[in-house]
Design a protein around this motif. Structure first.
Motif, PDB file in Angstrom:
ATOM      1  N   GLN A 124       0.806  -1.215   0.000  1.00  0.00           N
ATOM      2  CA  GLN A 124       0.000   0.000   0.000  1.00  0.00           C
ATOM      3  C   GLN A 124       0.847   1.275   0.000  1.00  0.00           C
ATOM      4  OE1 GLN A 124      -2.945  -1.392  -0.771  1.00  0.00           O
ATOM      5  NE2 GLN A 124      -4.112  -0.415   0.855  1.00  0.00           N
ATOM      6  N   THR A 125       2.140   1.163   0.258  1.00  0.00           N
ATOM      7  CA  THR A 125       3.000   2.341   0.330  1.00  0.00           C
ATOM      8  C   THR A 125       3.030   3.080  -0.999  1.00  0.00           C
ATOM      9  OG1 THR A 125       4.444   1.187   1.918  1.00  0.00           O
ATOM     10  CG2 THR A 125       5.311   3.178   0.905  1.00  0.00           C
ATOM     11  N   LEU A 126       2.968   4.405  -0.927  1.00  0.00           N
ATOM     12  CA  LEU A 126       3.054   5.232  -2.132  1.00  0.00           C
ATOM     13  C   LEU A 126       4.524   5.333  -2.540  1.00  0.00           C
ATOM     14  CD1 LEU A 126       0.568   8.022  -0.999  1.00  0.00           C
ATOM     15  CD2 LEU A 126       0.092   6.033  -2.442  1.00  0.00           C
ATOM     16  N   GLY A 127       4.930   4.471  -3.452  1.00  0.00           N
ATOM     17  CA  GLY A 127       6.347   4.361  -3.791  1.00  0.00           C
ATOM     18  C   GLY A 127       6.780   5.163  -4.998  1.00  0.00           C
ATOM     19  N   SER A 128       5.860   5.871  -5.648  1.00  0.00           N
ATOM     20  CA  SER A 128       6.233   6.703  -6.794  1.00  0.00           C
ATOM     21  C   SER A 128       5.826   8.148  -6.545  1.00  0.00           C
ATOM     22  CB  SER A 128       5.555   6.196  -8.071  1.00  0.00           C
ATOM     23  OG  SER A 128       4.165   6.473  -8.052  1.00  0.00           O
ATOM     24  N   LYS A 129       6.538   9.050  -7.197  1.00  0.00           N
ATOM     25  CA  LYS A 129       6.236  10.467  -7.032  1.00  0.00           C
ATOM     26  C   LYS A 129       4.831  10.783  -7.537  1.00  0.00           C
ATOM     27  CE  LYS A 129       7.757  15.069  -8.436  1.00  0.00           C
ATOM     28  NZ  LYS A 129       8.637  15.843  -9.334  1.00  0.00           N
ATOM     29  N   GLN A 130       4.420  10.136  -8.633  1.00  0.00           N
ATOM     30  CA  GLN A 130       3.100  10.398  -9.196  1.00  0.00           C
ATOM     31  C   GLN A 130       1.992   9.985  -8.231  1.00  0.00           C
ATOM     32  OE1 GLN A 130       5.609   8.821 -10.738  1.00  0.00           O
ATOM     33  NE2 GLN A 130       6.167  10.406 -12.248  1.00  0.00           N
ATOM     34  N   ALA A 131       2.142   8.813  -7.642  1.00  0.00           N
ATOM     35  CA  ALA A 131       1.132   8.330  -6.689  1.00  0.00           C
ATOM     36  C   ALA A 131       1.090   9.219  -5.452  1.00  0.00           C
ATOM     37  CB  ALA A 131       1.430   6.888  -6.298  1.00  0.00           C
ATOM     38  N   LEU A 132       2.261   9.648  -5.001  1.00  0.00           N
ATOM     39  CA  LEU A 132       2.321  10.504  -3.820  1.00  0.00           C
ATOM     40  C   LEU A 132       1.660  11.850  -4.106  1.00  0.00           C
ATOM     41  CD1 LEU A 132       3.319  11.035  -0.930  1.00  0.00           C
ATOM     42  CD2 LEU A 132       5.493  11.800  -1.912  1.00  0.00           C
ATOM     43  N   GLU A 133       1.984  12.453  -5.239  1.00  0.00           N
ATOM     44  CA  GLU A 133       1.415  13.763  -5.568  1.00  0.00           C
ATOM     45  C   GLU A 133      -0.110  13.695  -5.695  1.00  0.00           C
ATOM     46  OE1 GLU A 133       4.977  16.099  -7.947  1.00  0.00           O
ATOM     47  OE2 GLU A 133       3.642  14.766  -9.074  1.00  0.00           O
ATOM     48  N   ALA A 134      -0.627  12.610  -6.282  1.00  0.00           N
ATOM     49  CA  ALA A 134      -2.082  12.458  -6.410  1.00  0.00           C
ATOM     50  C   ALA A 134      -2.731  12.361  -5.039  1.00  0.00           C
ATOM     51  CB  ALA A 134      -2.406  11.220  -7.242  1.00  0.00           C
TER      52      ALA A 134
END
Length: 282
Positions: A191-201
């Motif tokens: 479940q960890t947000l491991g990409s910049k795109q996923a984190l920014e969203a």
């Protein structure tokens, strides 16, 4: 001609550094003290560490590190467990850390609100700030339930895998967020947000709804809902959250818990000088 007596204690201006201080020179550092602080930081980041492990990690001889540790132990900054032959943070370090907590009104102001939040939600309430790319937990009021989250004061947690951490990241400026993400986003669970795109969203959602959700992103089976605390300038300076097992915090309960967390964060923000009568847009 009148002369000014610069040596008169009554007229002498207090100084925080020597008159000949040059901040960019190495002569102002004490190497042995610097080494001791590195040792202390390493001991603090581990739940017990042996002398041999410490030696391997820091690249220093066991004899040198033992002298540092015994010196710190004389001041109760560290202590050793004779049965396991490991070193731990001591009571003296806690007393020094407590002085920092006393210095900031944030901790004192938040304490009764954290307790009320715990009693209202039935879940552990937490307070944290950003520290070197991590959440530094400053306070916690634990739930009475047998299964509960535990983040004692002084605990560090990655920003991108924490409810409070994502609340803080959501209000980083673009350059700062880019620097943080470029250092790498470690995965702890699926479940960890491991990409910049996923984190920014995810951070865009945090800003639009006013709270964040850590949905098993650091530990499987645990959820956390957090909201930002602001100062008199409207700047996000901390976060407040509730955390607990997914068996008690299911998806349908998140909106109600978020409402309670946002209300608690608003109360702390108001006490820190933030106005409650105007919306914040970032």
């Amino acid at each position: 001609m009148a002369f000014q007596d610069n040596d008169n204690p009554a007229e002498r201006k207090p100084r925080g550094r020597p008159r000949a201080f040059h901040p960019k020179t190495e002569q102002n550092t004490i190497k042995s003290l610097d080494r001791a602080m590195v040792v202390l930081g390493t001991v603090a980041s581990n739940d017990g560490v042996s002398l041999s492990a410490l030696s391997q990690r820091l690249g220093e001889s066991p004899a040198t590190l033992y002298r540092v540790l015994t010196t710190l132990a004389q001041h109760q900054i560290v202590e050793t467990n004779e049965s396991t032959q490991t070193w731990h943070i001591g009571a003296g370090a806690f007393l020094i850390g407590s002085a920092f907590l006393r210095r900031t009104s944030l901790v004192e102001t938040s304490r009764p609100i954290l307790r009320e939040l715990m009693e209202t939600t039935g879940e552990t309430a937490n307070l944290g700030v950003e520290k070197d790319g991590h959440v530094l937990f400053l306070g916690q009021v634990e739930t009475h339930a047998p299964i509960r989250a535990f983040f004692p004061p002084g605990t560090l947690s990655p920003l991108h895998a924490s409810g409070i951490g994502k609340v803080l990241l959501a209000y980083f400026d673009t350059a700062r967020l880019n620097r943080f993400a470029s250092a790498g986003l470690e995965r702890f669970t699926d479940q960890t947000l491991g990409s910049k795109q996923a984190l920014e969203a995810d951070l865009e959602q945090v800003r639009s709804r006013g709270y964040s959700v850590d949905d098993q992103e650091r530990n499987i089976g645990m959820r956390c809902i957090a909201a930002p605390i602001r100062n008199a300038l409207g700047e996000v300076i901390a976060g407040i959250s509730v955390s607990g097992p997914t068996s008690r915090i299911d998806q349908t309960q998140i909106p109600a818990l978020a409402e309670a967390v946002i209300a608690a964060a608003s109360r702390v923000s108001h006490a820190m000088g933030a106005g409650l009568d105007r919306p914040y847009t970032d």
